[in-house]
Design a protein around this motif. Structure first.
Motif: not given
Lengths: 137, 163
Positions: A22-24, A26, A92, A95-96, A99-100, A116
């Motif tokens: 939902i957020l990315t 991915m 958190s 995601l971190s 997305l890194e 996080s």
């Protein structure tokens, strides 16, 4: 190849995957193991994940340090220096890590983990209104 | 200058804001939204979502345009956010220096009373007026694309509209 695996007691893993999607968008970047929701033996899934990495860096997220899922993961990871294991996983950190953009190293990962953490959140009480000028300085 | 104008129905949110401000190297974030400019509760949540070390300015769309056109900001890389296409169109029509417009997430929380929505992509659900605004936007001389996170490829909005 999948670089990330989330393994949890119950549906936390697939739930985190759903949040990630939902957020990315991915969600398909991670493999998931929802342990003990049925009789399925998930240890071969851990082995398969480690094998398909082919020696490249991968991350396994588990829910509880010392929990049985984490124990099974640790047993499989022994001897595979390319696999990093994170426990106490929250959305958190997932995601971190995903997305890194830079290559993951232990140092990099420790930095992401420290940003996080679960935290007590309180409403900011300062009423500082920023002016256009101070913003553009 | 606006390094990126992003349309996102959640405005600033968590890690996504963090990766984008890092990727775009923008010390300043400007939220251009009439509701946020007049609502202290919304301002509070936006402040909490702002990555540490970044400056945040919350302005109505008209006031934000003044900030973007302020000569003092010519060399400052800004990350601008609106939550709808119409607001972004107004900014794009009134501000010259925009590197690109990222139509990321629109309309998923919108009031459905305006009638049927048009699904342009998995994260773009547009009302009639928003769809018209998006078509107008693609006619301007600025790259208009969709890229939810930096590791996704950029997809041009014109090509998505043709489908």
């Amino acid at each position: 190849m999948k670089k990330y695996l989330i393994a949890s007691h119950g549906h936390l893993a697939s739930g985190l995957q759903s949040s990630l999607e939902i957020l990315t968008g991915m969600g398909d970047k991670v493999s998931v193991i929802d342990a003990y929701v049925d009789d399925h033996d998930y240890v071969p899934d851990i082995k398969k994940f480690i094998e398909q990495l082919n020696g490249e860096v991968g991350v396994i997220f588990t829910d509880l340090v010392g929990g049985s899922v984490n124990q099974k993961v640790m047993l499989e990871v022994v001897g595979h220096e390319n696999v990093l294991v994170i426990s106490g996983t929250n959305l958190s950190i997932v995601l971190s890590v995903i997305l890194e953009a830079d290559e993951l190293t232990k140092e990099k990962l420790n930095g992401l983990i420290s940003q996080s953490q679960v935290q007590l959140v309180e409403a900011p009480n300062e009423n500082s209104e920023m002016s256009d000028d101070s913003f553009l300085e | 200058m606006i390094a990126q104008l992003r349309i996102d129905d959640r405005l600033i949110h968590g890690q996504v804001a963090l990766v984008w401000t890092k990727e775009l190297d923008t010390p300043g974030i400007v939220v251009a939204n009439d509701n946020a400019a007049n609502n202290e509760m919304v301002q509070m949540t936006l402040k909490m979502a702002t990555p540490t070390g970044k400056k945040l300015l919350i302005r109505s769309v008209d006031d934000a345009i003044k900030v973007f056109n302020n000569p003092k900001g010519k060399n400052m890389r800004m990350f601008a956010l609106t939550n709808c296409v119409a607001d972004a169109l107004k900014i794009a029509q009134n501000v010259e220096d925009i590197d690109g417009i990222n139509v990321a997430n629109v309309g998923r929380f919108a009031d459905k009373s305006e009638g049927e929505t048009h699904q342009v992509g998995s994260t773009l659900m547009l009302s009639d007026s928003e769809l018209e605004a998006l078509k107008e936007l693609t006619k301007l001389d600025v790259p208009v694309f969709q890229q939810v996170v930096p590791s996704n490829p950029k997809t041009s909005i014109s090509s998505m509209l043709k489908k």
